[in-house]
Scaffold this motif. Structure first.
Motif, PDB file in Angstrom:
ATOM      1  N   ARG A 232      36.777 -37.610 -12.876  1.00 61.44           N
ATOM      2  CA  ARG A 232      37.262 -38.908 -13.378  1.00 61.44           C
ATOM      3  C   ARG A 232      36.317 -38.907 -14.951  1.00 61.44           C
ATOM      4  N   PRO A 233      36.892 -39.694 -16.007  1.00 66.63           N
ATOM      5  CA  PRO A 233      36.118 -39.586 -17.246  1.00 66.63           C
ATOM      6  C   PRO A 233      35.220 -40.905 -17.107  1.00 66.63           C
ATOM      7  N   TRP A 234      33.914 -40.617 -16.651  1.00 64.98           N
ATOM      8  CA  TRP A 234      33.017 -41.914 -16.674  1.00 64.98           C
ATOM      9  C   TRP A 234      32.510 -41.966 -17.789  1.00 64.98           C
ATOM     10  N   GLN A 235      32.082 -43.428 -17.967  1.00 69.96           N
ATOM     11  CA  GLN A 235      31.456 -43.981 -19.005  1.00 69.96           C
ATOM     12  C   GLN A 235      30.695 -45.189 -18.760  1.00 69.96           C
ATOM     13  N   HIS A 236      29.630 -45.478 -19.621  1.00 68.57           N
ATOM     14  CA  HIS A 236      28.812 -46.809 -19.555  1.00 68.57           C
ATOM     15  C   HIS A 236      29.808 -47.698 -19.869  1.00 68.57           C
ATOM     16  N   VAL A 237      29.766 -48.907 -19.412  1.00 70.41           N
ATOM     17  CA  VAL A 237      30.592 -49.904 -19.660  1.00 70.41           C
ATOM     18  C   VAL A 237      30.387 -50.574 -21.220  1.00 70.41           C
ATOM     19  N   LEU A 238      29.415 -50.361 -21.769  1.00 70.87           N
ATOM     20  CA  LEU A 238      29.373 -50.727 -22.824  1.00 70.87           C
ATOM     21  C   LEU A 238      30.030 -50.058 -24.123  1.00 70.87           C
ATOM     22  N   GLU A 239      30.578 -48.784 -23.623  1.00 71.09           N
ATOM     23  CA  GLU A 239      31.237 -47.899 -24.561  1.00 71.09           C
ATOM     24  C   GLU A 239      32.841 -48.562 -24.567  1.00 71.09           C
ATOM     25  N   PRO A 240      33.491 -48.737 -23.671  1.00 76.04           N
ATOM     26  CA  PRO A 240      34.709 -49.456 -23.826  1.00 76.04           C
ATOM     27  C   PRO A 240      34.522 -50.708 -24.495  1.00 76.04           C
ATOM     28  N   LEU A 241      33.551 -51.512 -24.222  1.00 75.29           N
ATOM     29  CA  LEU A 241      33.575 -53.008 -24.695  1.00 75.29           C
ATOM     30  C   LEU A 241      33.273 -52.908 -26.251  1.00 75.29           C
ATOM     31  N   SER A 340      14.916 -60.183 -14.689  1.00 75.43           N
ATOM     32  CA  SER A 340      16.088 -61.143 -14.920  1.00 75.43           C
ATOM     33  C   SER A 340      17.389 -60.077 -15.286  1.00 75.43           C
ATOM     34  N   GLY A 341      18.473 -60.546 -14.726  1.00 73.45           N
ATOM     35  CA  GLY A 341      19.545 -59.618 -15.266  1.00 73.45           C
ATOM     36  C   GLY A 341      19.951 -59.828 -16.760  1.00 73.45           C
ATOM     37  N   THR A 342      19.675 -60.811 -17.152  1.00 73.59           N
ATOM     38  CA  THR A 342      19.704 -61.171 -18.684  1.00 73.59           C
ATOM     39  C   THR A 342      19.046 -60.265 -19.303  1.00 73.59           C
ATOM     40  N   ALA A 343      17.808 -59.978 -19.081  1.00 71.29           N
ATOM     41  CA  ALA A 343      16.764 -59.301 -19.911  1.00 71.29           C
ATOM     42  C   ALA A 343      17.382 -57.801 -19.537  1.00 71.29           C
ATOM     43  N   LEU A 344      17.701 -57.522 -18.396  1.00 68.37           N
ATOM     44  CA  LEU A 344      18.051 -55.844 -18.303  1.00 68.37           C
ATOM     45  C   LEU A 344      19.327 -55.726 -19.022  1.00 68.37           C
ATOM     46  N   CYS A 345      20.108 -56.794 -19.311  1.00 65.07           N
ATOM     47  CA  CYS A 345      21.503 -56.542 -20.087  1.00 65.07           C
ATOM     48  C   CYS A 345      21.031 -56.236 -21.510  1.00 65.07           C
ATOM     49  N   GLU A 346      20.098 -57.408 -22.066  1.00 65.30           N
ATOM     50  CA  GLU A 346      19.597 -57.034 -23.421  1.00 65.30           C
ATOM     51  C   GLU A 346      18.748 -55.870 -23.680  1.00 65.30           C
ATOM     52  N   ARG A 347      18.305 -55.480 -22.476  1.00 69.33           N
ATOM     53  CA  ARG A 347      17.447 -54.114 -22.916  1.00 69.33           C
ATOM     54  C   ARG A 347      18.642 -52.907 -23.240  1.00 69.33           C
ATOM     55  N   ASP A 348      19.534 -52.994 -22.162  1.00 70.59           N
ATOM     56  CA  ASP A 348      20.780 -51.783 -22.289  1.00 70.59           C
ATOM     57  C   ASP A 348      21.628 -51.802 -23.873  1.00 70.59           C
ATOM     58  N   LEU A 349      21.841 -53.280 -24.046  1.00 71.78           N
ATOM     59  CA  LEU A 349      22.738 -53.355 -24.962  1.00 71.78           C
ATOM     60  C   LEU A 349      21.679 -53.036 -26.332  1.00 71.78           C
ATOM     61  N   ASN A 350      20.426 -53.520 -26.458  1.00 69.40           N
ATOM     62  CA  ASN A 350      19.643 -53.204 -27.537  1.00 69.40           C
ATOM     63  C   ASN A 350      19.521 -51.506 -27.897  1.00 69.40           C
ATOM     64  N   ALA A 351      19.334 -51.015 -26.615  1.00 67.49           N
ATOM     65  CA  ALA A 351      19.311 -49.526 -27.155  1.00 67.49           C
ATOM     66  C   ALA A 351      20.639 -49.099 -27.373  1.00 67.49           C
ATOM     67  N   PHE A 352      21.670 -49.428 -26.717  1.00 67.15           N
ATOM     68  CA  PHE A 352      23.138 -48.954 -27.244  1.00 67.15           C
ATOM     69  C   PHE A 352      23.188 -49.121 -28.501  1.00 67.15           C
TER      70      PHE A 352
END
Length: 360
Positions: A232-241, A340-352
């Motif tokens: 499959r063509p795997w990718q992180h959710v932030l890529e398509p968003l 916190s899930g919010t903090a974890l999403c913030e961490r990933d998005l900021n890195a992205f």
């Protein structure tokens, strides 16, 4: 090799923008509403309640970040009334029955939600002035899969053996028909986006690879993998968003972008590859790879050619599979410790948002 900074959505564009998201209780929908809220958009959303607990929409308090309603896409009148009431400028259509195996269990619901539901939404948009762009999310499984080492392009034949894939291929025809028959002439840009398999923190859906792994390993159960060699063509959710947001933004002033787009990595990998990386990143748990495939038919080999969106919008993958899996498993590990899930999403998005990609 030259480094290129890839496009991201412009917060100035989205601040105060009236946006409608269908499917905000789903995995990708929750991430999308949270990102839009972070940029200051005025968001309305509707969906059915989340089918699993926990749900990322609850973890991120999504219904506190938007004007939300519980509406079934099958209810054409409620869909029309909601769309006309909130008067969106931009629409992201993610609501769907989104899994292959549930599609076998309930094909009627699958076709009703995915095909009739898309008709109901586009008809409501047709009757609502002020909409500028619509991004309809389908899937990488819309192609007539010949089970060979072919990277499917947007011009390849549509098809689908299982009800889910067939319903999404039919969606593509609905989208094209409404665009060509009604919406293009009204100045509404309508694009379909065909994204590869997404993973990332906060997905607890039934019958998905990483959520199944996390559930098994957190409960000290053995993870059973029924199709280890499926590709499959795997990718992180932030890529398509990111691609959805950039496309919607650009399409408001460029009608030529109203077409179909693949979104995926440069290379596809097997389920075995992904689970091996996930197991290493998680640090514990047992895995058993089945020797004989079980269950109803699912595609064994699926790859996307995402060259069109790279050439047209400059969008290419940010993260390798290794980093994608590492970040995903870190999210689940940290969430399990009470972070916190919010903090974890913030961490990933900021890195992205700070990634610089190799040019190709």
């Amino acid at each position: 090799m030259e480094k290129l900074v890839m496009p991201f959505p412009d917060p100035q564009f989205w601040r105060g923008r009236r946006v409608l998201v269908t499917g905000h209780t789903g995995f990708k929908g929750a991430w999308l509403v949270w990102w839009l809220h972070r940029m200051g958009a005025e968001i309305s959303a509707f969906a059915l309640p989340a089918e699993q607990t926990p749900a990322l929409a609850d973890v991120l308090d999504i219904e506190q970040r938007c004007h939300a309603a519980t509406i079934d896409l099958a209810d054409a009148e409620r869909v029309r009334t909601f769309v006309q009431t909130v008067q969106p400028e931009i629409v992201f259509h993610l609501a769907a029955q989104a899994l292959v195996r549930p599609g076998y269990r309930d094909p009627v619901r699958t076709f009703t939600s995915n095909v009739s539901g898309t008709v109901h939404l586009l008809e409501a948009i047709r009757q609502t002035p002020g909409v500028k762009s619509v991004v309809c999310v389908t899937t990488d499984k819309v192609y007539d899969n010949i089970e060979q080492a072919v990277y499917y392009r947007e011009t390849d034949a549509l098809g689908g053996m299982d009800p889910y894939s067939a319903s999404k291929a039919a969606c593509e025809l609905v989208i094209r028909s409404y665009r060509d028959s009604f919406l293009a002439a009204a100045g509404v840009g309508v694009a379909s986006v065909r994204a590869g398999n997404v993973i990332g923190g906060g997905d607890w859906s039934e019958d998905r690879l990483i959520p199944d792994a996390v559930r098994a390993w957190q409960s000290d159960a053995v993870l059973q993998i029924r199709r280890p060699d499926a590709v499959r063509p795997w990718q992180h959710v932030l890529e398509p968003l990111n691609a959805y947001l950039v496309l919607a933004e650009r399409m408001t002033n460029n009608a030529s972008l109203a077409q179909a787009w693949n979104i995926g990595p440069r290379k596809a990998f097997s389920v075995r590859d992904v689970i091996s990386l996930a197991h290493s990143a998680y640090g514990s748990g047992e895995v058993q790879f089945d020797q004989v495939e079980s269950g109803p038919h699912e595609a064994g080999l699926l790859m996307l050619d995402a060259g069109k969106i790279a050439a047209g919008l400059g969008i290419v993958p940010r993260w390798t599979l290794e980093e994608t899996v590492q970040r995903t498993m870190q999210w689940y590990r940290d969430f399990a410790t009470g972070q916190s899930g919010t903090a974890l999403c913030e961490r990933d998005l900021n890195a992205f948002l700070t990634v610089v990609s190799d040019s190709v």
